[in-house]
Design a protein around this motif. Structure first.
Motif, short mmCIF file in Angstrom:
data_model
loop_
_atom_site.label_atom_id
_atom_site.label_comp_id
_atom_site.label_asym_id
_atom_site.label_seq_id
_atom_site.Cartn_x
_atom_site.Cartn_y
_atom_site.Cartn_z
N GLN A 1 29.65 48.72 39.79
CA GLN A 1 28.38 48.08 39.49
C GLN A 1 27.26 48.71 40.31
O GLN A 1 27.40 48.92 41.51
N LYS A 2 26.14 49.01 39.67
CA LYS A 2 25.02 49.64 40.36
C LYS A 2 24.09 48.61 40.99
O LYS A 2 23.28 48.93 41.84
N LYS A 3 24.23 47.35 40.55
CA LYS A 3 23.33 46.31 41.03
C LYS A 3 24.13 45.07 41.39
O LYS A 3 24.99 44.63 40.64
N PHE A 4 23.84 44.49 42.57
CA PHE A 4 24.51 43.26 42.96
C PHE A 4 24.04 42.11 42.07
O PHE A 4 22.84 41.99 41.78
N PRO A 5 24.94 41.23 41.64
CA PRO A 5 24.51 40.04 40.90
C PRO A 5 23.80 39.07 41.83
O PRO A 5 23.94 39.16 43.05
N PRO A 6 23.02 38.12 41.30
CA PRO A 6 22.38 37.11 42.14
C PRO A 6 23.42 36.37 42.98
O PRO A 6 24.55 36.13 42.53
N ARG A 7 23.06 36.03 44.20
CA ARG A 7 23.94 35.30 45.12
C ARG A 7 25.26 36.06 45.35
O ARG A 7 26.28 35.46 45.67
N LEU A 8 25.24 37.36 45.14
CA LEU A 8 26.42 38.21 45.29
C LEU A 8 27.61 37.70 44.48
O LEU A 8 28.76 37.84 44.86
N GLY A 9 27.29 37.12 43.32
CA GLY A 9 28.33 36.72 42.38
C GLY A 9 28.99 35.39 42.67
O GLY A 9 29.94 34.99 41.98
N LEU A 10 28.51 34.66 43.68
CA LEU A 10 29.14 33.39 44.04
C LEU A 10 28.96 32.37 42.91
O LEU A 10 27.85 32.12 42.46
N ILE A 11 30.05 31.81 42.43
CA ILE A 11 30.03 30.84 41.34
C ILE A 11 30.14 29.41 41.86
O ILE A 11 29.46 28.50 41.41
N HIS A 12 31.02 29.22 42.83
CA HIS A 12 31.22 27.89 43.43
C HIS A 12 31.71 28.08 44.86
O HIS A 12 31.97 29.20 45.30
N ARG A 13 31.83 27.00 45.59
CA ARG A 13 32.24 27.08 46.99
C ARG A 13 33.36 26.08 47.26
O ARG A 13 33.53 25.11 46.52
N ILE A 14 34.11 26.32 48.32
CA ILE A 14 34.99 25.31 48.89
C ILE A 14 34.73 25.29 50.39
O ILE A 14 34.27 26.27 50.96
N ASP A 15 35.03 24.18 51.03
CA ASP A 15 34.72 24.01 52.45
C ASP A 15 35.49 24.99 53.32
O ASP A 15 36.56 25.50 52.93
N LYS A 16 34.97 25.21 54.51
CA LYS A 16 35.59 26.13 55.47
C LYS A 16 37.08 25.86 55.65
O LYS A 16 37.90 26.77 55.59
N ASP A 17 37.44 24.60 55.87
CA ASP A 17 38.84 24.27 56.17
C ASP A 17 39.64 23.82 54.97
O ASP A 17 40.72 23.26 55.10
N THR A 18 39.10 24.08 53.78
CA THR A 18 39.86 23.91 52.54
C THR A 18 40.33 25.29 52.11
O THR A 18 39.58 26.26 52.18
N SER A 19 41.57 25.38 51.68
CA SER A 19 42.12 26.66 51.23
C SER A 19 42.17 26.70 49.71
O SER A 19 42.06 25.68 49.05
N GLY A 20 42.33 27.92 49.16
CA GLY A 20 42.60 28.02 47.74
C GLY A 20 41.66 28.90 46.95
O GLY A 20 40.98 29.77 47.48
N LEU A 21 41.63 28.65 45.64
CA LEU A 21 41.06 29.57 44.66
C LEU A 21 39.53 29.51 44.57
O LEU A 21 38.93 28.43 44.52
N LEU A 22 38.95 30.70 44.54
CA LEU A 22 37.50 30.87 44.35
C LEU A 22 37.26 31.95 43.30
O LEU A 22 38.02 32.92 43.22
#
Length: 336
Positions: A131-152
């Protein structure tokens, strides 16, 4: 692009829609709202609004599609990439699926100016993407908390990001979590609903209100998987995705997540009911799992490009698995 949905509360006074959206969307400008209005991207009660002088009324349902805010764009552009190990489960030219470990912060913020997942994603996109251009927010779609593990889920381009945002907005992305909570739930399965907002007594916590004026609507569906002595193993399906949703919902029920220090789960629930031996067992488990017992185990969505359905699962982390095994072992000892 970003999608927003609001429901005007029953006490809403008549107000121009542009003013309403400025009050409701952080860091948005009047110019951005005007562009969205002229493009037919603002809907009220499923009707396109073409003029910014439309007056919002109680219970109006407002859907707005806006461009990314300049403040957020600048924040992400200023991130310095870092070579950080990332557990990538799947990657193609459009998306990345990540298994995030507990302890890793997703997004930079106060006290976390480096070493976050986003710093690592920027390095990965720069060095391992065409990709030649970064997507907005660097592609972040959703978040999980620091001490929560798992899928992003991460988008590698703006087109994919928009498609995935729309799926989150219309609730077609499915997310399943597993958790350990204190005590015994009254029902084998159920739903928790309410309006999540900041706890006025502790700004680091969220609290569940029953009036819409104090928070954002949220709903979690849960099912009991296994019952142990004073600890219950559950699965959760999120219908909405608000900050600390599962953690705040089970605190509201009186069953905080096991070892969730923010919501009181690091204290033994109903301690006086148990023997010294039981308390020693609980303390042993708290030492094994030194974070909230919450893991994002499943993720399902439609690929934004090829339109195929994708489903991912990730293993239960070792610390979580060890506590589960200890609970099962203790249950056998109690029966014998």
């Amino acid at each position: 692009m970003s999608l927003f949905k609001f429901i005007a509360n029953k006490d809403q006074k008549p107000i121009r829609i542009d003013k309403f959206l400025i009050q409701s969307i952080p860091n948005i400008s009047r110019n951005q709202i005007q562009k969205s209005t002229h493009s037919g991207k603002i809907l009220v009660n499923q009707r396109i609004i073409k003029k910014n002088n439309y007056k919002i009324k109680p219970f109006d349902i407002v859907i707005a599609e806006t461009i990314s805010t300049p403040v957020l764009d600048l924040e992400y552009r200023n991130i310095i990439e870092e070579k950080i190990p990332i557990n990538i489960l799947y990657e193609d030219e459009d998306i990345i699926v990540i298994n995030k470990p507990a302890g890793m912060v997703v997004h930079p913020g106060f006290g976390h100016k480096k070493g976050t997942l986003i710093h690592g994603i920027k390095y990965h996109l720069k060095n391992f993407s065409h990709q030649k251009k970064f997507p907005p927010r660097l592609g972040l779609i959703h978040r999980i908390d620091k001490d929560t593990s798992g899928l992003l889920l991460i988008a590698k381009n703006e087109s994919s990001q928009k498609g995935l945002f729309q799926q989150f907005f219309y609730k077609t992305i499915k997310r399943k979590y597993i958790a350990l909570v204190w005590g015994t739930l009254q029902k084998e399965k159920g739903s928790i609903t309410g309006f999540i907002g900041r706890d006025p007594k502790n700004r680091k916590r969220m609290i569940l209100f029953q009036t819409p004026s104090k928070g954002k609507y949220s709903i979690t569906h849960y099912k009991v998987l296994e019952k142990f002595q004073n600890i219950t193993y559950i699965s959760c399906h999120l219908e909405t995705g608000k900050t600390h949703q599962i953690r705040a919902h089970f605190k509201y029920l009186g069953n905080p997540l096991f070892n969730d220090s923010t919501y009181g789960g690091n204290q033994i629930l109903m301690k006086k009911k148990f023997s010294k031996k039981n308390i020693e067992f609980f303390n042993k488990c708290l030492k094994i799992l030194q974070r909230q017992a919450l893991h994002a185990i499943c993720l399902s969505f439609i690929h934004p490009n090829n339109k195929k359905k994708y489903h991912f699962t990730c293993p239960i982390p070792e610390d979580f698995q060890n506590v589960l095994q200890q609970c099962k072992k203790q249950q056998l000892l109690e029966k014998n």
